[in-house]
Design an enzyme around this catalytic site. Structure first.
Site, PDB file in Angstrom:
ATOM      1  N   ASP A  91       0.482   5.979   3.439  1.00 39.33           N
ATOM      2  CA  ASP A  91      -0.192   6.480   2.235  1.00 39.33           C
ATOM      3  C   ASP A  91       0.807   6.764   1.110  1.00 39.33           C
ATOM      4  OD1 ASP A  91      -2.677   6.348   3.388  1.00 39.33           O
ATOM      5  OD2 ASP A  91      -3.034   8.508   3.431  1.00 39.33           O
ATOM      6  N   ASP A  92       0.263   6.858  -0.098  1.00 38.60           N
ATOM      7  CA  ASP A  92       1.010   7.289  -1.290  1.00 38.60           C
ATOM      8  C   ASP A  92       2.059   6.277  -1.753  1.00 38.60           C
ATOM      9  OD1 ASP A  92      -0.500   9.554  -0.905  1.00 38.60           O
ATOM     10  OD2 ASP A  92       1.148  10.779  -0.156  1.00 38.60           O
ATOM     11  N   HIS A 131      -7.049   9.983  -1.867  1.00 44.96           N
ATOM     12  CA  HIS A 131      -5.893  10.865  -1.802  1.00 44.96           C
ATOM     13  C   HIS A 131      -6.384  12.288  -1.559  1.00 44.96           C
ATOM     14  CE1 HIS A 131      -1.889  12.280  -2.559  1.00 44.96           C
ATOM     15  NE2 HIS A 131      -2.167  12.865  -3.715  1.00 44.96           N
TER      16      HIS A 131
END
Length: 316
Positions: free
Chosen positions: A13-14, A134
């Site tokens: 993620d991210d 998110h």
């Protein structure tokens, strides 16, 4: 009863949060420690992440962001319900409070989500293979309905439903974190019917809440996977005993899982983030700890020995 084959999506993620995050995710992908990444299109290094993903053929999804940094739609940065007086999103807890108070305009959620999909396509030249939220904003009340409609309209087939088996047994989590995770779980349960009505799919099992940062270890990842396999075998047996035929997303011999991870090198202060600088988690040693754990030869050998195939959402 034969053990099911496992197809495991390990999602970094991210991606795009900062150059050091990008470096860590790419390092893990090249080491075959992750198989998928989720792009933050409002991250300060999103363009570089997209270029790197294209060059190295990293399967990419969209990590839709409504809680951290700046909206991608410039007209929403001033005076919209999605932002505070400084033009930034309200934060992980702030958006939840604003939503409860009725402050959030869902038409603006729709506008921003579509803007993020459009920007993803502009950066990568393709639609995302999957789309999640998110800080799990995609399962929040009201937002989940908009989110599902956006996915349906764009033809994005997969999302994430963050319901982690055995969450309540994880007594090493602090009470504040546990309370947040239990609320995420509740919101996720209430999203299932919404996503199903729109024809959206997800993996049979989701894991990753209880292995974030310092809580990640090879043994913890192995335990979660083994528990999921055991739970599936028990459910198949019970369904068979009741005269039911169990039908997972693929077929009876395949168990699909997603492991959410956040590998990377520690962000430097005032470098990276989504418009207002990096957060404490990004600047901590937790990201590097995840990177090192995911690359451990013991874990990679475990996947091989257990016939666990790492794949991405585009492979399902």
């Amino acid at each position: 009863m034969p053990q099911p084959r496992v197809r495991l999506i390990v999602t970094g993620d991210d991606f795009g949060y900062c150059l050091r995050r990008n470096r860590g995710i790419m390092e893990c992908f090249k080491a075959r420690a992750i198989s998928n990444a989720s792009l933050l299109v409002n991250g300060t290094a999103a363009k570089e992440a997209a270029i790197s993903a294209t060059r190295n053929k990293v399967p990419l999804g969209l990590h839709a962001n409504l809680s951290e940094g700046l909206p991608v739609c410039e007209q929403l940065r001033l005076g919209s319900s999605l932002v505070n007086k400084d033009g930034f999103f309200h934060g992980k807890m702030g958006i939840r409070e604003a939503l409860k108070s009725g402050h959030i305009k869902l038409s603006e959620v729709d506008q921003e989500l579509r803007g993020q999909v459009d920007l993803f396509c502009e950066l990568t030249g393709q639609l995302p293979h999957h789309m999640d939220g998110h800080q799990h904003v995609h399962v929040l009340p009201g937002i989940r309905d908009i989110f599902a409609q956006v996915l349906s309209d764009f033809g994005i087939k997969y999302t994430r439903v963050p319901i982690e088996p055995g969450l309540r047994d994880c007594d090493w989590l602090g009470q504040q974190l546990m309370d947040f995770y239990l609320q995420v779980e509740k919101d996720a349960f209430n999203s299932v019917d919404v996503f199903r009505r729109h024809g959206i799919r997800w993996t049979d099992i989701y894991i990753g809440l209880t292995t974030m940062g310092k809580n990640m270890s090879v043994s913890n990842i192995q335990r979660l996977i083994e528990n999921a396999i055991t739970a599936r075998k028990v459910k198949q047996h019970l369904d068979s005993s009741c005269g039911k035929k169990f039908r997972p997303l693929q077929d009876d011999s395949i168990l699909t899982m997603e492991l959410m991870v956040h590998p990377g090198y520690c962000s430097f202060p005032e470098e990276g983030g989504c418009g207002e600088g990096p957060d404490e988690f990004s600047m901590s040693a937790d990201r590097l700890h995840e990177l090192q754990t995911l690359k451990e030869s013991k874990l990679l050998k475990y996947y091989e020995d257990k016939n666990i195939q790492l794949c991405s959402f585009k492979d399902l």
